[in-house]
Scaffold this motif. Structure first.
Motif, PDB file in Angstrom:
ATOM      1  N   CYS A  52       0.776  -1.062   0.119  1.00  0.00           N
ATOM      2  CA  CYS A  52      -0.126  -0.011   0.172  1.00  0.00           C
ATOM      3  C   CYS A  52       0.825   1.111   0.012  1.00  0.00           C
ATOM      4  CB  CYS A  52      -0.780  -0.124   1.157  1.00  0.00           C
ATOM      5  SG  CYS A  52      -0.037   0.047   2.854  1.00  0.00           S
ATOM      6  N   ALA A  53       0.427   2.540  -0.395  1.00  0.00           N
ATOM      7  CA  ALA A  53       0.953   3.468  -0.496  1.00  0.00           C
ATOM      8  C   ALA A  53       0.500   4.619   0.580  1.00  0.00           C
ATOM      9  CB  ALA A  53       0.845   4.108  -1.935  1.00  0.00           C
ATOM     10  N   ILE A  54       1.706   5.222   0.991  1.00  0.00           N
ATOM     11  CA  ILE A  54       1.264   6.199   2.255  1.00  0.00           C
ATOM     12  C   ILE A  54       1.100   7.566   1.349  1.00  0.00           C
ATOM     13  CG2 ILE A  54       2.217   7.468   3.966  1.00  0.00           C
ATOM     14  CD1 ILE A  54       3.094   4.956   5.306  1.00  0.00           C
ATOM     15  N   ARG A  55       0.013   8.159   1.726  1.00  0.00           N
ATOM     16  CA  ARG A  55      -0.223   9.329   0.802  1.00  0.00           C
ATOM     17  C   ARG A  55       0.158  10.650   1.732  1.00  0.00           C
ATOM     18  NH1 ARG A  55       0.564   7.546  -3.766  1.00  0.00           N
ATOM     19  NH2 ARG A  55      -0.855   6.100  -4.583  1.00  0.00           N
ATOM     20  N   GLU A  56      -0.189  10.569   2.950  1.00  0.00           N
ATOM     21  CA  GLU A  56      -0.074  11.820   4.051  1.00  0.00           C
ATOM     22  C   GLU A  56       0.340  11.331   5.247  1.00  0.00           C
ATOM     23  OE1 GLU A  56      -3.372  14.551   3.974  1.00  0.00           O
ATOM     24  OE2 GLU A  56      -3.895  13.860   1.824  1.00  0.00           O
TER      25      GLU A  56
ATOM     26  N   VAL B 211      -3.542   6.153   3.909  1.00  0.00           N
ATOM     27  CA  VAL B 211      -3.090   5.230   3.056  1.00  0.00           C
ATOM     28  C   VAL B 211      -3.915   5.036   1.882  1.00  0.00           C
ATOM     29  CG1 VAL B 211      -1.739   3.947   4.707  1.00  0.00           C
ATOM     30  CG2 VAL B 211      -4.323   3.191   4.261  1.00  0.00           C
ATOM     31  N   ASP B 212      -3.258   4.673   0.893  1.00  0.00           N
ATOM     32  CA  ASP B 212      -3.864   4.116  -0.504  1.00  0.00           C
ATOM     33  C   ASP B 212      -3.706   2.665  -0.427  1.00  0.00           C
ATOM     34  OD1 ASP B 212      -4.832   3.409  -2.910  1.00  0.00           O
ATOM     35  OD2 ASP B 212      -3.715   4.905  -4.006  1.00  0.00           O
ATOM     36  N   ASP B 213      -4.660   1.765  -0.315  1.00  0.00           N
ATOM     37  CA  ASP B 213      -4.722   0.433  -0.145  1.00  0.00           C
ATOM     38  C   ASP B 213      -5.507  -0.089  -1.271  1.00  0.00           C
ATOM     39  OD1 ASP B 213      -4.176  -2.199   0.588  1.00  0.00           O
ATOM     40  OD2 ASP B 213      -5.418  -2.268   2.279  1.00  0.00           O
ATOM     41  N   ASP B 214      -4.721  -0.412  -2.465  1.00  0.00           N
ATOM     42  CA  ASP B 214      -5.666  -0.920  -3.604  1.00  0.00           C
ATOM     43  C   ASP B 214      -6.776   0.299  -4.096  1.00  0.00           C
ATOM     44  OD1 ASP B 214      -5.658  -2.788  -5.786  1.00  0.00           O
ATOM     45  OD2 ASP B 214      -6.933  -4.094  -4.906  1.00  0.00           O
ATOM     46  N   GLY B 215      -6.445   1.244  -4.178  1.00  0.00           N
ATOM     47  CA  GLY B 215      -7.418   2.342  -4.491  1.00  0.00           C
ATOM     48  C   GLY B 215      -8.458   2.687  -3.567  1.00  0.00           C
ATOM     49  N   ARG B 216      -8.387   2.457  -2.126  1.00  0.00           N
ATOM     50  CA  ARG B 216      -9.285   2.694  -1.253  1.00  0.00           C
ATOM     51  C   ARG B 216      -8.288   3.406  -0.532  1.00  0.00           C
ATOM     52  NH1 ARG B 216     -10.066  -2.869  -1.634  1.00  0.00           N
ATOM     53  NH2 ARG B 216      -8.529  -3.019   0.334  1.00  0.00           N
ATOM     54  N   ASN B 217      -8.779   4.810  -0.173  1.00  0.00           N
ATOM     55  CA  ASN B 217      -7.819   5.660   0.634  1.00  0.00           C
ATOM     56  C   ASN B 217      -8.549   5.980   2.055  1.00  0.00           C
ATOM     57  OD1 ASN B 217      -5.966   6.671  -1.401  1.00  0.00           O
ATOM     58  ND2 ASN B 217      -7.438   8.021  -2.044  1.00  0.00           N
ATOM     59  N   GLY B 218      -7.803   5.976   3.032  1.00  0.00           N
ATOM     60  CA  GLY B 218      -8.499   6.300   4.395  1.00  0.00           C
ATOM     61  C   GLY B 218      -7.367   6.700   5.407  1.00  0.00           C
TER      62      GLY B 218
END
Length: 83
Positions: free
Chosen positions: A21-25, A33-40
């Motif tokens: 997953c990608a950390i966005r902020e 995080v962006d976990d397979d298109g789901r941000n939260g």
């Protein structure tokens, strides 16, 4: 060593391991995080970021480690700096 770490992490219910997953902020009280298109936003008091490095990304080597531009590369071909 990694196996022992994984066993101990799994013993603690307050530790959440997320992979791929990608950390966005980063915030003082959590991480987006962006976990397979789901941000939260995940509320937390600590975050550990791990990456495979960027030894296979020529552009990042030139930008961040130019002294290593001619060095022999180590690491998997997936070590491109994208987390």
């Amino acid at each position: 060593m990694i196996d022992a770490l994984a066993v101990n992490i799994n013993r603690h219910p307050m530790i959440r391991v997320m992979t791929s997953c990608a950390i966005r902020e980063l915030h003082e009280d959590g991480v987006v995080v962006d976990d397979d298109g789901r941000n939260g936003l995940i509320k937390t008091s600590a975050v550990v970021l791990c990456s495979g490095g960027f030894s296979r990304n020529e552009e990042l080597i030139r930008r961040h480690a130019p002294a290593l531009a001619r060095a022999q590369r180590a690491g998997a071909s997936s070590c491109t700096g994208d987390g």
